[in-house]
Design an enzyme around this catalytic site. Structure first.
Site, short mmCIF file in Angstrom:
data_model
loop_
_atom_site.label_atom_id
_atom_site.label_comp_id
_atom_site.label_asym_id
_atom_site.label_seq_id
_atom_site.Cartn_x
_atom_site.Cartn_y
_atom_site.Cartn_z
N ARG A 124 -1.13 3.62 -2.66
CA ARG A 124 -1.64 4.30 -1.47
C ARG A 124 -0.89 5.61 -1.32
O ARG A 124 0.33 5.68 -1.56
CB ARG A 124 -1.42 3.45 -0.21
CG ARG A 124 -2.44 2.35 -0.02
CD ARG A 124 -3.83 2.89 0.33
NE ARG A 124 -4.82 1.85 0.52
CZ ARG A 124 -5.68 1.42 -0.41
NH1 ARG A 124 -5.66 1.92 -1.63
NH2 ARG A 124 -6.58 0.48 -0.12
N HIS A 178 -9.17 8.53 -6.38
CA HIS A 178 -9.19 7.13 -5.90
C HIS A 178 -10.18 6.29 -6.72
O HIS A 178 -11.05 5.62 -6.16
CB HIS A 178 -9.50 7.06 -4.40
CG HIS A 178 -9.00 5.78 -3.77
ND1 HIS A 178 -8.49 5.71 -2.51
CD2 HIS A 178 -8.95 4.51 -4.26
CE1 HIS A 178 -8.14 4.46 -2.23
NE2 HIS A 178 -8.40 3.70 -3.30
P1 NAP Z 1 -0.37 -7.67 -3.15
O1 NAP Z 1 -0.82 -8.77 -4.08
O2 NAP Z 1 -0.38 -7.91 -1.68
O3 NAP Z 1 1.09 -7.27 -3.63
C1 NAP Z 1 1.92 -6.44 -2.90
C2 NAP Z 1 3.27 -6.39 -3.58
O4 NAP Z 1 4.10 -5.45 -2.88
C3 NAP Z 1 4.01 -7.73 -3.54
O5 NAP Z 1 4.69 -7.93 -4.74
C4 NAP Z 1 5.01 -7.55 -2.40
O6 NAP Z 1 6.19 -8.30 -2.52
C5 NAP Z 1 5.33 -6.08 -2.54
N1 NAP Z 1 5.84 -5.55 -1.28
C6 NAP Z 1 5.21 -5.44 -0.09
N2 NAP Z 1 6.03 -4.92 0.84
C7 NAP Z 1 7.21 -4.71 0.22
C8 NAP Z 1 8.46 -4.20 0.65
N3 NAP Z 1 8.67 -3.81 1.92
N4 NAP Z 1 9.46 -4.14 -0.26
C9 NAP Z 1 9.27 -4.54 -1.53
N5 NAP Z 1 8.12 -5.03 -2.00
C10 NAP Z 1 7.09 -5.11 -1.13
O7 NAP Z 1 -1.25 -6.37 -3.39
P2 NAP Z 1 -2.13 -5.99 -4.66
O8 NAP Z 1 -3.40 -6.72 -4.65
O9 NAP Z 1 -1.27 -6.07 -5.87
O10 NAP Z 1 -2.47 -4.45 -4.33
C11 NAP Z 1 -1.45 -3.48 -4.12
C12 NAP Z 1 -2.05 -2.24 -3.50
O11 NAP Z 1 -2.81 -1.52 -4.46
C13 NAP Z 1 -3.05 -2.50 -2.38
O12 NAP Z 1 -2.40 -2.78 -1.16
C14 NAP Z 1 -3.85 -1.23 -2.36
O13 NAP Z 1 -3.26 -0.36 -1.41
C15 NAP Z 1 -3.69 -0.65 -3.76
N6 NAP Z 1 -4.96 -0.56 -4.48
C16 NAP Z 1 -5.38 0.65 -4.93
C17 NAP Z 1 -6.56 0.76 -5.65
C18 NAP Z 1 -7.04 2.07 -6.20
O14 NAP Z 1 -8.15 2.18 -6.70
N7 NAP Z 1 -6.22 3.10 -6.18
C19 NAP Z 1 -7.34 -0.38 -5.89
C20 NAP Z 1 -6.88 -1.59 -5.41
C21 NAP Z 1 -5.69 -1.68 -4.71
P3 NAP Z 1 6.17 -9.91 -2.51
O15 NAP Z 1 5.49 -10.29 -3.82
O16 NAP Z 1 7.60 -10.29 -2.48
O17 NAP Z 1 5.37 -10.32 -1.31
#
Ligand code: NAP
Length: 308
Positions: free
Chosen positions: A224, A271
């Site tokens: 993001r 994006h």
């Molecule tokens: P997710 O499964 O919710 O994983 C989030 C990760 O971030 C987890 O490992 C979490 O730790 C870690 N995290 C959250 N807060 C933290 C903090 N304060 N300190 C350290 N680590 C932290 O999310 P996801 O499905 O992998 O997706 C990640 C992001 O990618 C989405 O939220 C979205 O914004 C982005 N995205 C972008 C696109 C694009 O096209 N550009 C597409 C899809 C998604 P824990 O494992 O310990 O909980």
């Protein structure tokens, strides 16, 4: 008959209609997908932040709001959305992100630009190092970050990862906490941001953290935009960073006069790093509805306290 409101937007309904009906039937569910149910009779809502429902308060019997997006920051901000909320974890979305991240890591690892953009008749026989000698750090080890980190480790990269909670991932050195962030970033040559946007992660890449990265290092952001302090990134690119490949921005679409567009050390992608794929996402949606009907716990519920 279960009443499911598809509120993720008329534009994407044609992509979902057939696969969603099929996935619900395969899950043994008899569902009515009519858009005309009275709100108080809707059992499940399939939504998106830019979808048709912005006020969730009339949906008093709704058991689950299932978004088709992975990022939920604009839904957790909605005070009317008090129903359980599930984010999208879609194998197709994950595969797309793995491909985007791997491609951009390899671009920089192999120095491809020198040969694709920089053909000037000079014979520069610089052999790239092996992946094992390239420290890559992935911040965020959720559905997307873990898949990317594991794939990069499988290619032989020296992968470090950072998450809120500690865990073991084969081939990845995992860090957590503030000290862990410094350890993950120190001397990293490629950093990939796959954190959700929350109050804790906003501007996680600020000047002191950017300064930890190796001279000439590359920052990839498919997470993001506000994860990065954009002004600090511009300053770091003018001093020690080698490149930033950015898919997401503080303001989207990226304004035409934004300095990133013309910066020689920035690659902008609009994006498109990945997207939810209806065929695989429909199965995920149907499985969560099946769980709701069976009284089983929902998958991928958003924790309102952590914001993801
Ligand atoms: P997710 O499964 O919710 O994983 C989030 C990760 O971030 C987890 O490992 C979490 O730790 C870690 N995290 C959250 N807060 C933290 C903090 N304060 N300190 C350290 N680590 C932290 O999310 P996801 O499905 O992998 O997706 C990640 C992001 O990618 C989405 O939220 C979205 O914004 C982005 N995205 C972008 C696109 C694009 O096209 N550009 C597409 C899809 C998604 P824990 O494992 O310990 O909980």
């Amino acid at each position: 008959m279960i009443r499911v409101l598809f509120a993720a937007g008329a534009r994407c309904w044609p992509d979902y209609e057939k696969v969603l009906r099929q996935a619900l039937a395969e899950a043994g569910l008899s569902a009515d997908l009519s858009p005309n149910h009275a709100p108080e009779r809707v059992d499940y809502i399939v939504t998106a932040p830019n979808g048709d429902v912005q006020d969730y308060s009339p949906y008093t019997r709704c058991k689950l709001v299932q978004t088709i997006w992975a990022g939920v920051e604009t839904l957790t901000d909605n005070p009317t959305l008090v129903q359980p909320l599930a984010r999208m974890v879609d194998p197709g979305l994950t595969q797309g992100m793995v491909e985007w991240v791997t491609g951009h890591v390899l671009r920089h690892h192999l120095g491809m630009d020198r040969h694709i953009l920089g053909q000037d008749g000079s014979w520069r026989s610089e052999v790239p190092p092996l992946a094992a000698d390239r420290p890559v750090s992935v911040l965020g080890l959720g559905a997307l970050g873990t898949a990317c980190a594991t794939t990069l480790a499988g290619l032989g990269f020296a992968v470090r990862g950072w998450a809120r909670r500690d865990r073991e991932i084969p081939g990845v050195e995992v860090f957590s906490g503030d000290d862990g962030l410094a350890a993950a970033l120190r001397d990293a040559e490629i950093v990939v941001l796959l954190l959700p946007l929350t109050a804790q992660t906003r501007h996680v890449m600020r000047p002191d953290r950017l300064a930890l990265m190796a001279p000439g290092a590359v920052l990839l952001n498919p997470g993001r935009g506000p994860l990065i302090d954009e002004a600090a990134l511009l300053a770091a690119l003018d001093s020690h960073l080698g490149h930033a490949t950015l898919d997401v921005f503080e303001t989207e679409p990226l304004p035409a006069d934004h300095p990133f567009w013309a910066h020689p050390k920035v690659t902008v992608t609009p994006h498109i790093a990945s997207a939810t794929r209806p065929a695989t996402a429909a199965t995920v949606i149907a499985e969560n509805i099946r769980r709701g009907e069976a009284g089983a716990p929902f998958l991928h519920l958003v924790d309102r306290d952590t914001g993801y």
